[in-house]
Design an enzyme around this catalytic site. Structure first.
Site, mmCIF file in Angstrom:
data_model
loop_
_atom_site.group_PDB
_atom_site.id
_atom_site.type_symbol
_atom_site.label_atom_id
_atom_site.label_comp_id
_atom_site.label_asym_id
_atom_site.label_seq_id
_atom_site.Cartn_x
_atom_site.Cartn_y
_atom_site.Cartn_z
ATOM 1 N N SER A 1 -0.922 -94.709 29.956
ATOM 2 C CA SER A 1 -2.213 -94.694 29.247
ATOM 3 C C SER A 1 -2.883 -96.057 29.297
ATOM 4 C CB SER A 1 -2.017 -94.240 27.792
ATOM 5 O OG SER A 1 -1.315 -95.213 27.031
ATOM 6 N N LYS A 2 -2.097 -97.114 29.141
ATOM 7 C CA LYS A 2 -2.675 -98.451 29.136
ATOM 8 C C LYS A 2 -3.081 -98.896 30.546
ATOM 9 C CE LYS A 2 -2.654 -99.366 24.788
ATOM 10 N NZ LYS A 2 -3.934 -99.571 24.048
ATOM 11 N N ALA B 1 4.882 -92.975 29.190
ATOM 12 C CA ALA B 1 3.608 -92.402 28.752
ATOM 13 C C ALA B 1 2.673 -93.490 28.241
ATOM 14 C CB ALA B 1 3.849 -91.354 27.667
ATOM 15 N N TYR B 2 3.209 -94.402 27.432
ATOM 16 C CA TYR B 2 2.389 -95.477 26.877
ATOM 17 C C TYR B 2 1.845 -96.371 27.988
ATOM 18 C CZ TYR B 2 1.183 -99.694 24.268
ATOM 19 O OH TYR B 2 0.516 -100.784 23.767
ATOM 20 N N ILE B 3 2.729 -96.772 28.914
ATOM 21 C CA ILE B 3 2.301 -97.656 29.993
ATOM 22 C C ILE B 3 1.275 -96.963 30.882
ATOM 23 C CG2 ILE B 3 3.046 -98.923 32.035
ATOM 24 C CD1 ILE B 3 3.813 -100.188 29.351
#
Length: 539
Positions: free
Chosen positions: A473-474, A469-471
């Site tokens: 978004s980035k 999820a973090y990757i």
């Protein structure tokens, strides 16, 4: 354009009358604003209104401009010697007992260099801020030095400045400039300024423009050739000088000031990513720098210096950093503070944001304050952008570091987890870029946006398995940055994505990320990529 609340007087000198306007309390330090060509004193209205809160501000129409009368005959009536007579007459009238601080733009700066380098003005001037106007004597020595000791680089400088000075040749021709200004050029000038210089519309320039410009052609005819051919041998400034160089000036090359320390040993240098008409396009920035410089000189200092290596680039600029409460955000805010910027620390934690602002002031920020906002809240961000523009002006540099982390496999990440993370990491960036970037575009004088992405955004690693999820978004932030860079390039707005690993990784401590951010803005880099440390990549 009007000078609201100004007190006017007439000053007689050398057979003419000068129209002089004053704002602010007379007992405060006096700042004299001298306009250029083909303007009148009203070009300073935005700056004057802002300075009047701290200083006694004086403006006057140069002879033959605005509401001042013209000499008769015109030929020989605009020499630097007579312009100096005018200046001294104004100063004696408005500040008979104290020296004044001079700020000159364009030809106002050209003639002000005369004011601060001739002996008869010693003791009447306290400091000088120069904008887009060199000393003709210094210019003459600059040309002579390149002709005596030619190199390919010096030849290129001469040719480059010669091309930028095309209008000077035209103004020396008989009659033609007067006909042009009283005809089509005078009518189209406001539209040309708005189109090419991004000068806001309205009632600028003054209605007297055609006559002002026709008279002002004699500024060039009476002075340029004579001084460039035979420059004075001792044009040393007897006061502290602040040089503000607009990097986008279409008429003057920054290299023209390379050797200025020779003539002005007490010199403070500033650079500004803007065009020629900075009094109209960047009044907030100029006000901040003039205020800082005049205050320093009044306090007994001859220069304004900060410890940061990028102080000449970012000193006084307005920098907004989201997620500034800790980590990369705080380090970035402090890096710009060290360069003398005005820093707004934005974070959803009020105490952390306030601490960052406090540290920024200690690090050398010309001003610093905190704002408590959740970047995922669109309405709150709209209010922040409106409040910032009204109180501090348009943002020069925007850095979006606000973000949240989320670990866990894709199958273990809920829809609510996705929404919460994307609201901050992606939509927070979208809100900030849209609102502050929109203000930059509307101002028309450029700016820069930096968005923090992740190293794995462009090169997935084994670590990506734990951060889907973090990757994601980035990666979206990286793609958004690249799209914005392409869209905003024509507006002079740079956009950078800085991709880094975990805040405490060996290669990407917050301070190193912050330095990468500053350099991305300075060098207008599109994407800054660094690999994760080996132990992280192979995990």
């Amino acid at each position: 354009m009007t000078l609201a609340g100004a007190r006017e007087r007439r000053v007689r000198t050398g057979g003419i009358e000068l129209c002089v306007a004053e704002l602010g309390a007379p007992e405060r330090p006096t700042v004299v604003l001298v306009h250029g060509y083909p303007d009148s004193k009203e070009v300073w209205s935005e700056v004057a209104a802002r300075l009047a809160d701290r200083f006694h501000v004086v403006l006057y129409d140069v002879r033959g401009h605005g509401r001042s009368t013209a000499p008769r005959p015109l030929r020989g009536g605009f020499t630097l010697e007579k312009l100096t007579d005018d200046f001294l007459a104004v100063v004696d009238a408005v500040s008979p007992d104290r020296p004044v601080h001079v700020v000159g733009h364009d030809w106002g700066s050209v003639q002000s260099w005369e004011f601060v380098t001739v002996r008869r003005t010693e003791g009447r001037v306290a400091s000088f801020t120069s904008l887009s106007g060199p000393s003709l004597d210094h210019f003459g020595h600059w040309i002579a030095g390149r002709l005596r000791r030619p190199t390919p680089r010096r030849a290129a400088q001469l040719l480059g400045q010669g091309a930028r000075s095309w209008y000077v040749y035209l103004l020396h021709t008989p009659v033609l400039p007067e006909l042009a200004w009283r005809g089509p050029l005078g009518k189209r000038w406001p539209a040309l300024l708005e189109r090419f210089e991004k000068v806001p519309g309205g009632d600028h320039p003054a209605p007297s423009l055609p006559t002002d410009a026709a008279h002002g052609a004699w500024l060039y005819r009476d002075n340029v050739r004579a001084r460039l051919r035979r420059p004075r041998q001792d044009p040393y400034a007897h006061v502290p000088v602040q040089l503000i160089t607009p990097l986008g000036d279409a008429f003057l090359s920054p290299q023209l000031y390379d050797e200025l320390e020779r003539w002005a040993p007490r010199l403070t240098r500033r650079t500004l990513p803007a065009g020629h008409w900075t009094p109209r396009t960047r009044p907030d920035q100029l006000t901040a720098w003039v205020t800082e410089f005049v205050t320093a000189v009044e306090g007994g200092r001859s220069e304004v210096t900060t410890g940061g290596r990028h102080a000449d680039r970012f000193g006084g600029q307005l920098v907004v950093v989201t997620g500034a409460g800790d980590g990369v955000g705080r380090a970035t805010a402090l890096a710009f503070a060290e360069a003398g910027a005005r820093v707004m620390a934005v974070d959803r934690d009020a105490e952390s944001a306030a601490r960052t602002a406090e540290l920024a002031r200690l690090m050398g920020a010309s001003a610093a304050w905190a704002e408590t906002v959740d970047v995922s809240d669109e309405r709150a961000m709209e209010k922040l952008a409106e409040r910032t523009a009204a109180a501090h002006g348009v943002v020069d540099v925007l850095v979006n570091t606000a973000g949240v982390g989320l670990s866990g496999s894709f199958l273990d990440t809920t829809a609510e987890d996705w929404r919460r993370l994307l609201d901050v990491n992606l939509f927070g960036v979208i809100h900030s870029c849209r609102l502050f970037g929109g203000q930059m575009a509307e101002r028309g004088q450029g700016g820069h946006i930096v968005n923090i992405a992740a190293t794995a955004s462009h090169r997935p690693t084994r670590a990506s398995r734990a951060l889907p999820a973090y990757i994601t978004s980035k990666t979206a932030v990286l793609t958004l940055s690249e799209c914005l860079r392409a869209e905003l390039a024509d507006r002079g707005i740079g956009v950078s994505a800085v991709c880094h690993g975990p805040d405490r990784s060996a290669n990407w401590a917050p301070e190193k990320v912050a330095q990468a951010v500053v350099e991305a803005v300075t060098d207008n880099k599109g994407v800054v990529r660094r690999r994760w440390p080996k132990r992280v990549r192979n995990r």
